[in-house]
Design a protein around this motif. Structure first.
Motif, PDB file in Angstrom:
ATOM      1  N   LYS A   1      41.716  45.581  47.744  1.00  0.00           N
ATOM      2  CA  LYS A   1      43.083  45.018  47.521  1.00  0.00           C
ATOM      3  C   LYS A   1      43.363  43.764  47.506  1.00  0.00           C
ATOM      4  O   LYS A   1      44.482  43.298  47.015  1.00  0.00           O
ATOM      5  N   ASN A   2      42.232  42.725  47.824  1.00  0.00           N
ATOM      6  CA  ASN A   2      42.422  41.437  47.612  1.00  0.00           C
ATOM      7  C   ASN A   2      42.335  40.793  46.507  1.00  0.00           C
ATOM      8  O   ASN A   2      42.249  39.689  46.257  1.00  0.00           O
ATOM      9  N   GLU A   3      41.665  41.809  45.514  1.00  0.00           N
ATOM     10  CA  GLU A   3      41.537  41.363  43.908  1.00  0.00           C
ATOM     11  C   GLU A   3      42.564  42.139  43.134  1.00  0.00           C
ATOM     12  O   GLU A   3      43.005  43.025  43.648  1.00  0.00           O
ATOM     13  N   PRO A   4      42.688  41.507  41.884  1.00  0.00           N
ATOM     14  CA  PRO A   4      43.603  41.755  41.063  1.00  0.00           C
ATOM     15  C   PRO A   4      43.292  43.256  40.565  1.00  0.00           C
ATOM     16  O   PRO A   4      41.992  43.569  40.222  1.00  0.00           O
ATOM     17  N   ARG A   5      44.066  44.100  40.822  1.00  0.00           N
ATOM     18  CA  ARG A   5      43.642  45.843  40.423  1.00  0.00           C
ATOM     19  C   ARG A   5      44.237  46.603  38.912  1.00  0.00           C
ATOM     20  O   ARG A   5      43.694  47.298  38.723  1.00  0.00           O
ATOM     21  N   SER A   6      44.563  45.204  38.396  1.00  0.00           N
ATOM     22  CA  SER A   6      45.140  46.006  36.935  1.00  0.00           C
ATOM     23  C   SER A   6      45.247  44.532  36.155  1.00  0.00           C
ATOM     24  O   SER A   6      45.043  43.430  36.684  1.00  0.00           O
ATOM     25  N   LEU A   7      45.174  45.000  34.768  1.00  0.00           N
ATOM     26  CA  LEU A   7      45.418  43.773  33.954  1.00  0.00           C
ATOM     27  C   LEU A   7      46.331  42.899  34.121  1.00  0.00           C
ATOM     28  O   LEU A   7      46.628  41.704  33.917  1.00  0.00           O
ATOM     29  N   HIS A   8      47.519  43.696  34.380  1.00  0.00           N
ATOM     30  CA  HIS A   8      49.075  42.866  34.726  1.00  0.00           C
ATOM     31  C   HIS A   8      48.785  42.036  35.870  1.00  0.00           C
ATOM     32  O   HIS A   8      49.196  40.705  35.855  1.00  0.00           O
ATOM     33  N   GLN A   9      47.955  42.273  36.848  1.00  0.00           N
ATOM     34  CA  GLN A   9      47.877  41.698  38.346  1.00  0.00           C
ATOM     35  C   GLN A   9      46.996  40.415  38.012  1.00  0.00           C
ATOM     36  O   GLN A   9      47.004  39.278  38.451  1.00  0.00           O
ATOM     37  N   ALA A  10      45.960  40.643  37.007  1.00  0.00           N
ATOM     38  CA  ALA A  10      44.884  39.525  36.620  1.00  0.00           C
ATOM     39  C   ALA A  10      45.721  38.756  35.845  1.00  0.00           C
ATOM     40  O   ALA A  10      45.490  37.358  35.983  1.00  0.00           O
ATOM     41  N   ARG A  11      46.751  38.992  34.936  1.00  0.00           N
ATOM     42  CA  ARG A  11      47.548  37.995  34.253  1.00  0.00           C
ATOM     43  C   ARG A  11      48.341  37.159  35.358  1.00  0.00           C
ATOM     44  O   ARG A  11      48.412  35.938  34.838  1.00  0.00           O
ATOM     45  N   ILE A  12      49.034  37.826  36.238  1.00  0.00           N
ATOM     46  CA  ILE A  12      49.516  36.982  37.363  1.00  0.00           C
ATOM     47  C   ILE A  12      48.692  35.950  37.841  1.00  0.00           C
ATOM     48  O   ILE A  12      49.143  34.789  38.326  1.00  0.00           O
ATOM     49  N   ALA A  13      47.372  36.650  38.052  1.00  0.00           N
ATOM     50  CA  ALA A  13      46.419  35.516  38.714  1.00  0.00           C
ATOM     51  C   ALA A  13      45.986  34.403  37.719  1.00  0.00           C
ATOM     52  O   ALA A  13      45.338  33.591  38.096  1.00  0.00           O
ATOM     53  N   GLY A  14      46.305  34.561  36.530  1.00  0.00           N
ATOM     54  CA  GLY A  14      46.126  33.190  35.819  1.00  0.00           C
ATOM     55  C   GLY A  14      45.305  33.666  34.202  1.00  0.00           C
ATOM     56  O   GLY A  14      45.106  32.797  33.377  1.00  0.00           O
ATOM     57  N   ALA A  15      44.834  34.857  34.420  1.00  0.00           N
ATOM     58  CA  ALA A  15      44.175  35.359  33.063  1.00  0.00           C
ATOM     59  C   ALA A  15      44.977  35.321  31.968  1.00  0.00           C
ATOM     60  O   ALA A  15      46.233  35.580  32.130  1.00  0.00           O
ATOM     61  N   ASP A  16      44.844  34.727  30.813  1.00  0.00           N
ATOM     62  CA  ASP A  16      45.582  35.036  29.630  1.00  0.00           C
ATOM     63  C   ASP A  16      45.398  36.468  28.968  1.00  0.00           C
ATOM     64  O   ASP A  16      44.421  36.721  28.008  1.00  0.00           O
ATOM     65  N   ILE A  17      46.275  37.362  29.410  1.00  0.00           N
ATOM     66  CA  ILE A  17      45.959  38.730  28.902  1.00  0.00           C
ATOM     67  C   ILE A  17      47.466  39.084  28.243  1.00  0.00           C
ATOM     68  O   ILE A  17      48.518  38.703  28.908  1.00  0.00           O
ATOM     69  N   ARG A  18      47.146  39.623  27.039  1.00  0.00           N
ATOM     70  CA  ARG A  18      48.498  39.880  26.583  1.00  0.00           C
ATOM     71  C   ARG A  18      48.597  41.422  25.963  1.00  0.00           C
ATOM     72  O   ARG A  18      47.573  41.760  25.349  1.00  0.00           O
TER      73      ARG A  18
END
Ligand code: SF4
Length: 366
Positions: free
Chosen positions: A94-111
């Motif tokens: 739960k303390n890690e991004p669980r989806s690509l969307h959450q990873a994008r919010i965490a700073g990854a360049d995902i489109r």
């Protein structure tokens, strides 16, 4: 429904269905048309239409999604994928991004993108870094990907494939005795590319009625009528009810390009397991465009990797063993705005389709 639809309905309703007949479809497009049109409500009482493994986003291995998230977070890359994939949950802590969307919010360049051409355009515009294109799709998605490769793609464009073939999943269901259906509606778009012959095994090996259907209500009703009549008359055959586009041996060029760019391999289906000869991966000559080759997965021992989220019945829904609204979480903990499993995320997922068609109560009564 218009007059031709009513004609098919009249024909279906004139059949004497004396015992339960369960018809499986294996295409999200078919399930969407059937559900949104209310088609189940005009069928004889003893006839059921069951959604099967027809959603490539739903069966995309959890570990592949996790790998795409880690690539996006750990490297200076751009990750692209078709829109639905952004919101599919993994089993990460739960303390890690669980989806690509959450990873994008965490700073990854995902489109999100809408087409393979868009991936090529992004890679051409960003030549100073890798662009990783996560592709989850069946044969109909992979044919344009093969065409894209044959036409030539930028050196910095990498593919992370979760590409699957549809008929091996049905073959597995039938050969392992897991089949909870009496007749099959085969996907017309897949048969357009791969040829109708691929589905002959349903009749030849399992003596089961089958019909290839297009995507209009009339086309689907014609296919339903065909398999019901085959069942009642005990004369199974493969009926091509999509002659507008499905021709013998399919699309030769698309098949050749698929064959020249990809191998057919055993592949993992999320929540189901490994199915023989059910996946595409890139041939060795394309290895320099394989994201798995450039960014190998680091941790193959993650807890619950490959599984559905706790409490989610997507595995049973995908295998046609449960209807979406028979999952305890349907419409309660699991909603389109807060999906627990992939089948509530994707537009091709049975749970999302049933919810969008207005199905609110629990327990299937059709
Ligand atoms: Fe999974 Fe949600 Fe569907 Fe249940 S309702 S099977 S939790 S996607």
């Amino acid at each position: 429904m218009n007059t031709s639809h009513q004609t098919w309905i009249d024909r279906i309703q004139s059949l004497e269905v004396s015992k339960p007949i369960r018809i499986m479809n294996v295409c999200g497009g078919h399930e969407r048309r059937i559900s949104l049109s209310g088609m189940r409500s005009v069928l004889p009482e003893k006839v059921e239409i069951i959604p099967g493994p027809g959603c490539p986003v739903c069966v995309c291995p959890e570990e592949t999604l996790h790998q795409a998230i880690r690539i996006g977070l750990d490297h200076d890359v751009t990750v692209l994928t078709f829109g639905d994939m952004l919101y599919v949950p993994t089993n990460a802590p739960k303390n890690e991004p669980r989806s690509l969307h959450q990873a994008r919010i965490a700073g990854a360049d995902i489109r999100p993108i809408a087409s393979p051409q868009e991936a090529v355009s992004v890679a051409r515009a960003e030549q100073d870094k890798y662009v990783v294109f996560l592709v989850a799709g069946f044969e109909t998605t992979m044919a344009p990907i093969a065409a894209m490769l044959m036409e030539g793609i930028p050196d910095n464009l990498l593919l992370l494939l979760a590409a699957r073939l549809t008929q091996p999943a049905v073959r597995m269901l039938l050969s392992t005795g897991q089949a909870a259906f009496d007749a099959l509606i085969a996907p017309g778009h897949v048969a357009t590319i791969m040829g109708p012959e691929e589905w002959k095994f349903v009749v030849n090996d399992h003596n089961m009625p089958a019909a290839i259907a297009g995507f209009t209500s009339g086309g689907l009703l014609a296919a339903i009528y065909s398999v019901l009549r085959q069942t009642i008359e005990h004369k199974p055959f493969l009926d091509n009810c999509y002659t507008q586009l499905v021709r013998p041996r399919g699309n030769a060029l698309a098949r050749r390009w698929l064959n020249e760019t990809m191998n057919i391999v055993p592949a993992a289906w999320r929540g189901i397991g490994i199915i023989p000869d059910s996946g595409y991966n890139l041939r060795a000559t394309w290895q320099h465009h394989d994201a798995r080759h450039i960014f190998p997965a680091e941790d193959g021992s993650r807890r619950r990797a490959g599984q559905m989220p706790p409490g989610c019945d997507c595995s049973e829904v995908l295998l046609g063993k449960l209807y979406p609204d028979q999952c305890r979480l349907y419409g309660k903990a699991c909603l389109p705005r807060n999906p627990v499993g992939p089948c509530m995320v994707s537009e091709e997922g049975a749970c999302r389709i049933w919810w969008n068609s207005g199905r609110r109560s629990s327990g299937c009564s059709e």
